[in-house]
Design a protein around this motif. Structure first.
Motif, PDB file in Angstrom:
ATOM      1  N   GLU A  91      -6.528   1.575  -7.679  1.00 23.60           N
ATOM      2  CA  GLU A  91      -6.718   2.787  -6.906  1.00 23.60           C
ATOM      3  C   GLU A  91      -7.647   2.449  -5.745  1.00 23.60           C
ATOM      4  O   GLU A  91      -8.756   1.947  -5.964  1.00 23.60           O
ATOM      5  CB  GLU A  91      -7.411   3.793  -7.826  1.00 23.60           C
ATOM      6  CG  GLU A  91      -6.868   5.179  -7.740  1.00 23.60           C
ATOM      7  CD  GLU A  91      -7.608   6.097  -8.685  1.00 23.60           C
ATOM      8  OE1 GLU A  91      -7.790   5.721  -9.866  1.00 23.60           O
ATOM      9  OE2 GLU A  91      -8.019   7.160  -8.217  1.00 23.60           O
ATOM     10  N   ASN A 130      -3.020   7.153  -5.758  1.00 23.90           N
ATOM     11  CA  ASN A 130      -2.324   7.844  -6.852  1.00 23.90           C
ATOM     12  C   ASN A 130      -2.267   6.950  -8.108  1.00 23.90           C
ATOM     13  O   ASN A 130      -1.355   6.131  -8.261  1.00 23.90           O
ATOM     14  CB  ASN A 130      -0.908   8.209  -6.352  1.00 23.90           C
ATOM     15  CG  ASN A 130      -0.051   8.850  -7.432  1.00 23.90           C
ATOM     16  OD1 ASN A 130      -0.453   8.964  -8.593  1.00 23.90           O
ATOM     17  ND2 ASN A 130       1.138   9.259  -7.038  1.00 23.90           N
ATOM     18  N   ARG A 177       7.274   2.517  -3.017  1.00 22.83           N
ATOM     19  CA  ARG A 177       7.711   2.229  -4.383  1.00 22.83           C
ATOM     20  C   ARG A 177       9.054   1.491  -4.380  1.00 22.83           C
ATOM     21  O   ARG A 177       9.271   0.557  -5.159  1.00 22.83           O
ATOM     22  CB  ARG A 177       7.800   3.536  -5.182  1.00 22.83           C
ATOM     23  CG  ARG A 177       7.953   3.325  -6.650  1.00 22.83           C
ATOM     24  CD  ARG A 177       7.583   4.576  -7.420  1.00 22.83           C
ATOM     25  NE  ARG A 177       7.774   4.377  -8.846  1.00 22.83           N
ATOM     26  CZ  ARG A 177       7.105   5.056  -9.773  1.00 22.83           C
ATOM     27  NH1 ARG A 177       6.219   5.948  -9.437  1.00 22.83           N
ATOM     28  NH2 ARG A 177       7.342   4.835 -11.056  1.00 22.83           N
ATOM     29  N   ILE A 215       0.688   4.465  -9.737  1.00 26.44           N
ATOM     30  CA  ILE A 215       0.501   3.010  -9.921  1.00 26.44           C
ATOM     31  C   ILE A 215       0.884   2.643 -11.351  1.00 26.44           C
ATOM     32  O   ILE A 215       1.611   1.658 -11.586  1.00 26.44           O
ATOM     33  CB  ILE A 215      -0.973   2.599  -9.649  1.00 26.44           C
ATOM     34  CG1 ILE A 215      -1.345   2.854  -8.188  1.00 26.44           C
ATOM     35  CG2 ILE A 215      -1.201   1.131 -10.010  1.00 26.44           C
ATOM     36  CD1 ILE A 215      -2.839   2.671  -7.874  1.00 26.44           C
ATOM     37  N   ALA A 217       2.932   3.674  -4.727  1.00 25.07           N
ATOM     38  CA  ALA A 217       3.093   4.522  -5.916  1.00 25.07           C
ATOM     39  C   ALA A 217       4.213   5.543  -5.753  1.00 25.07           C
ATOM     40  O   ALA A 217       4.590   6.208  -6.718  1.00 25.07           O
ATOM     41  CB  ALA A 217       1.765   5.246  -6.204  1.00 25.07           C
ATOM     42  N   SER A 218       4.753   5.680  -4.537  1.00 26.55           N
ATOM     43  CA  SER A 218       5.733   6.752  -4.284  1.00 26.55           C
ATOM     44  C   SER A 218       6.710   6.337  -3.182  1.00 26.55           C
ATOM     45  O   SER A 218       6.460   5.372  -2.449  1.00 26.55           O
ATOM     46  CB  SER A 218       4.954   8.009  -3.858  1.00 26.55           C
ATOM     47  OG  SER A 218       5.815   9.026  -3.399  1.00 26.55           O
ATOM     48  N   THR A 246       0.863  -1.188   0.000  1.00 21.95           N
ATOM     49  CA  THR A 246       0.000   0.000   0.000  1.00 21.95           C
ATOM     50  C   THR A 246       0.900   1.239   0.000  1.00 21.95           C
ATOM     51  O   THR A 246       2.016   1.223   0.525  1.00 21.95           O
ATOM     52  CB  THR A 246      -0.949   0.037   1.224  1.00 21.95           C
ATOM     53  OG1 THR A 246      -0.202   0.405   2.387  1.00 21.95           O
ATOM     54  CG2 THR A 246      -1.648  -1.307   1.433  1.00 21.95           C
ATOM     55  N   GLY A 247       0.407   2.295  -0.643  1.00 18.95           N
ATOM     56  CA  GLY A 247       1.240   3.483  -0.785  1.00 18.95           C
ATOM     57  C   GLY A 247       2.460   3.200  -1.649  1.00 18.95           C
ATOM     58  O   GLY A 247       3.467   3.889  -1.557  1.00 18.95           O
ATOM     59  N   ASP A 280      -8.493   3.809  -1.434  1.00 15.70           N
ATOM     60  CA  ASP A 280      -8.159   4.583  -0.249  1.00 15.70           C
ATOM     61  C   ASP A 280      -8.154   3.616   0.942  1.00 15.70           C
ATOM     62  O   ASP A 280      -9.165   2.943   1.187  1.00 15.70           O
ATOM     63  CB  ASP A 280      -9.216   5.686  -0.051  1.00 15.70           C
ATOM     64  CG  ASP A 280      -8.810   6.689   1.009  1.00 15.70           C
ATOM     65  OD1 ASP A 280      -8.281   6.263   2.061  1.00 15.70           O
ATOM     66  OD2 ASP A 280      -9.025   7.895   0.793  1.00 15.70           O
ATOM     67  N   ILE A 288       0.051  -2.978  -6.269  1.00 13.51           N
ATOM     68  CA  ILE A 288       0.103  -1.676  -5.589  1.00 13.51           C
ATOM     69  C   ILE A 288      -1.314  -1.201  -5.254  1.00 13.51           C
ATOM     70  O   ILE A 288      -2.193  -1.189  -6.119  1.00 13.51           O
ATOM     71  CB  ILE A 288       0.769  -0.611  -6.498  1.00 13.51           C
ATOM     72  CG1 ILE A 288       2.137  -1.096  -7.024  1.00 13.51           C
ATOM     73  CG2 ILE A 288       0.888   0.722  -5.773  1.00 13.51           C
ATOM     74  CD1 ILE A 288       3.156  -1.386  -5.968  1.00 13.51           C
ATOM     75  N   ALA A 303       1.039   2.919   3.255  1.00 13.31           N
ATOM     76  CA  ALA A 303       0.374   4.192   2.898  1.00 13.31           C
ATOM     77  C   ALA A 303       0.304   5.069   4.146  1.00 13.31           C
ATOM     78  O   ALA A 303      -0.067   4.603   5.229  1.00 13.31           O
ATOM     79  CB  ALA A 303      -1.028   3.928   2.365  1.00 13.31           C
ATOM     80  N   ASP A 332      -3.083   2.173  -3.861  1.00 18.83           N
ATOM     81  CA  ASP A 332      -2.729   3.570  -3.612  1.00 18.83           C
ATOM     82  C   ASP A 332      -3.849   4.464  -4.135  1.00 18.83           C
ATOM     83  O   ASP A 332      -4.663   4.018  -4.950  1.00 18.83           O
ATOM     84  CB  ASP A 332      -1.383   3.900  -4.332  1.00 18.83           C
ATOM     85  CG  ASP A 332      -0.654   5.082  -3.713  1.00 18.83           C
ATOM     86  OD1 ASP A 332      -1.199   6.199  -3.748  1.00 18.83           O
ATOM     87  OD2 ASP A 332       0.474   4.903  -3.213  1.00 18.83           O
TER      88      ASP A 332
END
Ligand SMILES: NC(=O)c1ccc[n+]([C@@H]2O[C@H](COP(=O)([O-])OP(=O)(O)OC[C@H]3O[C@@H](n4cnc5c(N)ncnc54)[C@H](O)[C@@H]3O)[C@@H](O)[C@H]2O)c1
Length: 266
Positions: free
Chosen positions: A59, A39, A20, A43, A15-16, A12-13, A61, A35, A89, A37
């Protein structure tokens, strides 16, 4: 053969930043990565980096239980199973406790603590259904044990993640599921960019860090990789502080540093 050949991991989270890097380290060791996320662009970037056979995502939350449940189901439909999960995340906030709006407190607790709980709940349920164990890593923070001015919600949420990790490990050990956490110190990511941009903050932080340098996402990824690998088969319920030794000292006086930077910019 990679350390994680044949394994499927949710990040989770992812994407960055730290997530990542963790997803990349797992993929490099042969895992397929999924992933979760908010964002979508990030992804897509991870999927482009690793290719459709190795990476996918959706995607979602982490505050939304139905979305988290669907994300786990999608991962299993796509890659057939779930062996590893990293609940990373997270979000931040800065405000003195006597002025903190309830909405800000709630947002940070919802993402950083309830989000970890919801993901862990549905990931563990899937691993139990499969019946052959698993490994979960929650991303806490140095601030799970070290207080920081202006960061009451963040510190409280991360301390909650460390305790949630212990309880989950206690309960899930009988299913062969290991649950651990990492408490990173200051890491160079988009989340910490605004903090590191305040004059004097990075220097003050490094003055309290025995090893004297800021961490990189790859440092956290290396520990996460070990934690989910067979080499860590006897490790569960632990939060490892990965911070260059910063937890041995104290957090920089953020109120003074922020006031000083405001005064000098006026
Ligand atoms: N960077 C640091 O110094 C540091 C230190 C200690 C702990 N951490 C923790 O590491 C984790 C990752 O932080 P980072 O520094 O890589 O930040 P980042 O901002 O680069 O990445 C965070 C990711 O989480 C995603 N995210 C945020 N809210 C979400 C939500 N509600 N649902 C789904 N995804 C959501 C973002 O879109 C982003 O991709 C966080 O939990 C953070 O608290 C970071």
């Amino acid at each position: 053969m990679g350390l994680l050949e044949g394994r499927v991991a949710i990040v989770t989270g992812g994407a960055s930043g730290i997530g990542r890097a963790i997803a990349g380290a797992f993929a490099a060791e042969g895992a397929r990565i999924f992933i979760v996320d908010v964002n979508a662009e990030g992804i897509a970037g991870v999927i482009a980096d690793h290719g459709h056979n190795t990476a996918d995502g959706c995607e979602a939350d982490v505050r939304d239980e139905a979305a988290v449940r669907r994300a786990v189901e999608r991962c299993v439909r796509r890659f057939g199973r779930l062996d590893i999960a990293v609940n990373n995340a997270g979000t931040g906030a800065f405000s003195p406790v006597h002025e903190m709006p309830l909405e800000e407190w709630q947002r940070v607790l919802d993402v950083n603590l309830t989000g970890v709980f919801l993901c862990l709940k549905h990931e563990a349920a899937q691993m139990i259904r499969q019946g052959d164990g698993g490994a979960i890593v929650n991303i806490a923070s140095l601030n799970a044990r070290q207080p920081a001015e202006g960061m009451a919600a963040y510190c409280a949420a991360k301390a909650g993640v460390a305790m949630l990790t212990e309880v989950a490990a206690l309960e899930l050990g009988r299913h062969g599921i290991r649950v651990n956490a990492i408490g990173p110190g200051l890491v160079r990511t988009p989340m910490t960019e605004p903090l590191r941009a305040v004059p004097g903050v990075e220097a003050a932080y490094l003055a309290e860090t025995p090893l004297g340098f800021v961490g990189e996402p790859s440092d956290v990824a290396a520990l996460a990789l070990w934690m989910v690998s067979p080499a860590a088969r006897w490790l569960t319920g632990q939060t490892i502080y990965l911070d260059g030794g910063a937890s041995l000292r104290k957090y920089p006086p953020l109120f003074d540093l922020f006031a000083h930077s405001q005064a000098t910019s006026e």
